[in-house]
Design a protein around this motif. Structure first.
Motif, PDB file in Angstrom:
ATOM      1  N   VAL A  66      30.040  38.330 -42.874  1.00 22.75           N
ATOM      2  CA  VAL A  66      29.984  39.726 -43.290  1.00 22.75           C
ATOM      3  C   VAL A  66      30.968  40.640 -42.552  1.00 22.75           C
ATOM      4  CG1 VAL A  66      27.621  39.622 -44.143  1.00 22.75           C
ATOM      5  CG2 VAL A  66      28.033  40.082 -41.714  1.00 22.75           C
ATOM      6  N   GLU A  86      34.406  42.203 -42.034  1.00 22.64           N
ATOM      7  CA  GLU A  86      35.520  42.345 -42.970  1.00 22.64           C
ATOM      8  C   GLU A  86      36.765  41.618 -42.495  1.00 22.64           C
ATOM      9  OE1 GLU A  86      37.728  45.702 -45.717  1.00 22.64           O
ATOM     10  OE2 GLU A  86      36.039  46.234 -44.438  1.00 22.64           O
ATOM     11  N   PRO A 138      35.063  42.027 -48.679  1.00 21.48           N
ATOM     12  CA  PRO A 138      33.947  42.232 -49.607  1.00 21.48           C
ATOM     13  C   PRO A 138      34.198  41.632 -50.991  1.00 21.48           C
ATOM     14  CG  PRO A 138      34.369  44.233 -48.356  1.00 21.48           C
ATOM     15  CD  PRO A 138      35.484  43.274 -48.025  1.00 21.48           C
ATOM     16  N   ARG A 178      33.141  38.101 -50.924  1.00 25.35           N
ATOM     17  CA  ARG A 178      31.687  37.900 -51.005  1.00 25.35           C
ATOM     18  C   ARG A 178      31.202  38.186 -52.434  1.00 25.35           C
ATOM     19  NH1 ARG A 178      32.046  40.483 -46.106  1.00 25.35           N
ATOM     20  NH2 ARG A 178      31.141  42.449 -46.860  1.00 25.35           N
ATOM     21  N   CYS A 179      31.855  39.123 -53.098  1.00 23.20           N
ATOM     22  CA  CYS A 179      31.548  39.369 -54.510  1.00 23.20           C
ATOM     23  C   CYS A 179      31.825  38.107 -55.331  1.00 23.20           C
ATOM     24  CB  CYS A 179      32.378  40.534 -55.017  1.00 23.20           C
ATOM     25  SG  CYS A 179      32.053  41.013 -56.717  1.00 23.20           S
ATOM     26  N   GLN A 208      20.849  39.780 -49.292  1.00 23.11           N
ATOM     27  CA  GLN A 208      22.102  40.535 -49.339  1.00 23.11           C
ATOM     28  C   GLN A 208      22.039  41.668 -50.366  1.00 23.11           C
ATOM     29  OE1 GLN A 208      24.715  37.824 -48.162  1.00 23.11           O
ATOM     30  NE2 GLN A 208      26.559  39.070 -48.050  1.00 23.11           N
ATOM     31  N   VAL A 224      25.812  44.412 -43.451  1.00 25.59           N
ATOM     32  CA  VAL A 224      27.221  44.518 -43.045  1.00 25.59           C
ATOM     33  C   VAL A 224      27.321  45.416 -41.810  1.00 25.59           C
ATOM     34  CG1 VAL A 224      29.550  45.170 -43.728  1.00 25.59           C
ATOM     35  CG2 VAL A 224      27.959  44.224 -45.433  1.00 25.59           C
ATOM     36  N   GLU A 248      26.118  46.230 -48.779  1.00 29.08           N
ATOM     37  CA  GLU A 248      27.366  45.784 -49.378  1.00 29.08           C
ATOM     38  C   GLU A 248      27.933  46.897 -50.271  1.00 29.08           C
ATOM     39  OE1 GLU A 248      29.145  43.217 -48.902  1.00 29.08           O
ATOM     40  OE2 GLU A 248      27.943  41.450 -48.417  1.00 29.08           O
ATOM     41  N   VAL A 265      29.764  44.674 -55.065  1.00 23.85           N
ATOM     42  CA  VAL A 265      29.183  43.435 -54.554  1.00 23.85           C
ATOM     43  C   VAL A 265      27.690  43.395 -54.882  1.00 23.85           C
ATOM     44  CG1 VAL A 265      28.804  41.983 -52.535  1.00 23.85           C
ATOM     45  CG2 VAL A 265      30.889  43.376 -52.697  1.00 23.85           C
TER      46      VAL A 265
END
Length: 282
Positions: free
Chosen positions: A216, A218, A223, A226-227, A250, A256, A266, A270
């Motif tokens: 998590v 950056e 991001p 993670r999406c 999440q 985050v 998020e 996301v």
């Protein structure tokens, strides 16, 4: 002259095609680009020849326009043989765009020739273009060779490798995708994560996608990646319970860390993808 080229493309009248073809060789690169774009309205041997000729144009924008026009005219006028004839062209940029066209059109009859090129190509972006083409065409036997370029110094090559391996879905190259998912260049990781989702092998990728979602910070995982991981998770079959639980956390908990020690949710896009994935798994 550029405005003239564009106007000629709207007339739908081949009577002016000879003028348009002359403009494809104009001294001004923007005129050449606009002329090539206009040529898409007039598929035929003359336009095909003009576009193939411009694949080594000094201007990147002109070369891309030639590539796009070749793809556009192919249904009405096969470009296969004329484009492939330049596959071993001494001009590096020409080989790049040839691979792009053959890949975008999925011209499988040239798969073996593209594979041979990949084995001997030394220019980074061309390695990437050949990998892209073979991935689009679906030549599975090329996957191990493509995988050998996963550590190439050029991130564009690594991104193309991840994209191609995700399309080819050859188990012996799955470890390449798992490694590329954590590449320091976000676009490379994104291509690999999407590739794992495209393959959809939960037994192979559950643990890797879970690690993606748990990364998590950056600086370690964008991001957007993670999406992509949330989307990929929904494609996996089977999905293990630990990954499913992580998606729930999440989507509902601030996970985050911020610079001042606070925890944040998020990004909205996301979260939306997490909700989509949970709904898909329901």
């Amino acid at each position: 002259r550029g405005a003239l080229a564009t106007a000629l493309g709207t007339l739908d009248d081949r009577a002016h095609l000879s003028l348009l073809l002359r403009l494809c060789r104009d001294e001004d690169h923007e005129v050449r680009r606009r002329a090539l774009a206009a040529c898409a309205r007039f598929p035929g041997a003359d336009v095909l020849a003009a576009c193939v000729e411009r694949l080594d144009d000094p201007s990147t924008l002109v070369r891309r326009e030639a590539e796009d026009t070749l793809v556009s005219i192919h249904p009405a006028c096969s470009v296969s043989a004329a484009v492939a004839a330049r596959l071993r062209d001494p001009a590096d940029v020409a080989r790049y765009h040839v691979c792009q066209v053959l890949g975008r059109l999925r011209l499988r009859e040239h798969a073996a020739a593209i594979y041979d090129l990949l084995k001997s190509e030394t220019v980074g972006v061309n390695i990437g273009a050949a990998s892209f083409a073979l991935g689009c065409i679906g030549l599975k036997e090329a996957a191990p060779t493509i995988g050998t370029h996963m550590a190439h110094e050029n991130p564009i090559v690594r991104e193309r490798v991840g994209e191609a391996l995700g399309k080819l879905a050859v188990p012996s190259t799955y470890d390449c995708l798992k490694t590329l998912a954590f590449d320091p260049i976000p676009k490379v990781g994104h291509a690999a994560i999407i590739g794992m989702g495209r393959i959809g092998d939960g037994n192979a990728f559950n643990a890797t996608i879970l690690k993606v979602m748990k990364t998590v910070l950056e600086k370690d995982m964008a991001p957007a990646n993670r999406c992509a991981g949330a989307w990929a998770a929904a494609q996996l079959r089977p999905m293990d319970s630990e990954l499913l639980e992580r998606l729930k956390v999440q989507a509902t908990v601030a996970v985050v860390p911020g610079s001042m020690g606070m925890m944040f949710f998020e990004e909205d896009y996301v979260l939306a993808t997490l909700v989509f994935s949970l709904a898909t798994c329901a």
